[in-house]
Motif scaffolding. Sequence first.
Motif, PDB file in Angstrom:
ATOM      1  N   SER A   1      27.265 -22.718  -3.953  1.00 18.48           N
ATOM      2  CA  SER A   1      27.302 -22.545  -2.420  1.00 18.48           C
ATOM      3  C   SER A   1      25.965 -23.155  -1.646  1.00 18.48           C
ATOM      4  O   SER A   1      25.818 -24.076  -0.810  1.00 18.48           O
ATOM      5  CB  SER A   1      27.379 -21.229  -1.876  1.00 18.48           C
TER       6      SER A   1
ATOM      7  N   LEU B   1      29.877 -16.487   0.211  1.00 17.56           N
ATOM      8  CA  LEU B   1      29.863 -17.644  -0.111  1.00 17.56           C
ATOM      9  C   LEU B   1      29.236 -18.689   1.184  1.00 17.56           C
ATOM     10  O   LEU B   1      28.668 -19.592   1.095  1.00 17.56           O
ATOM     11  CB  LEU B   1      31.045 -18.242  -0.775  1.00 17.56           C
TER      12      LEU B   1
ATOM     13  N   ASN C   1      28.245 -18.851  -8.499  1.00 21.09           N
ATOM     14  CA  ASN C   1      28.939 -19.431  -7.196  1.00 21.09           C
ATOM     15  C   ASN C   1      27.944 -19.451  -6.192  1.00 21.09           C
ATOM     16  O   ASN C   1      28.008 -20.011  -5.111  1.00 21.09           O
ATOM     17  CB  ASN C   1      30.019 -18.056  -6.667  1.00 21.09           C
TER      18      ASN C   1
END
Length: 163
Positions: A135, A79, A131
């Motif tokens: 990010s 991430l 995700n």
Amino acid sequence: MLATILVEFPWMTTVALVGLVVVGPLAGAWLAPRSRMTGVLLGLSTLVIALATLFPASGEPVVGCTIEWDFPTLGAVELMGNLVLFVPAVLLAGVLTQRPLGVLIAASGASLLVEVIQAFATVLGRSCSTNDWLSNTLGALLGTVLAAAALRIARPTARPQQV
């Protein structure tokens, strides 16, 4: 390949992030009047994004997307890597165009496009994840803030008139 390096040296993303925050506005201010150099660096940083996100990976092709909403933390190597990946390009594009907010929107859209490509181009062996988009967008937001700071530093200051 990049993920393997980051797993072995997880501190690299933190060092890169701190370096970008400290040096980014000053480097951006220095680059502001140098549009040709800024454009070349922007092209290189965009190439890095393309290679990191669209280069075929070894692994089983995944169809569809993983829907998760985890915020990057210093220990979350992948991430953090996705966050740091977008900061330089957005910083440079914001300085070059002098429109950091527009660049933020475009970068978030580009990240979404990358995830859609990863979802449907299974031959790449990449997986789509919300995700990653989150990010990347947070990295683009940081790049936007740094670009705005750089443009503020680069702006000529008005000198008081002497009578």
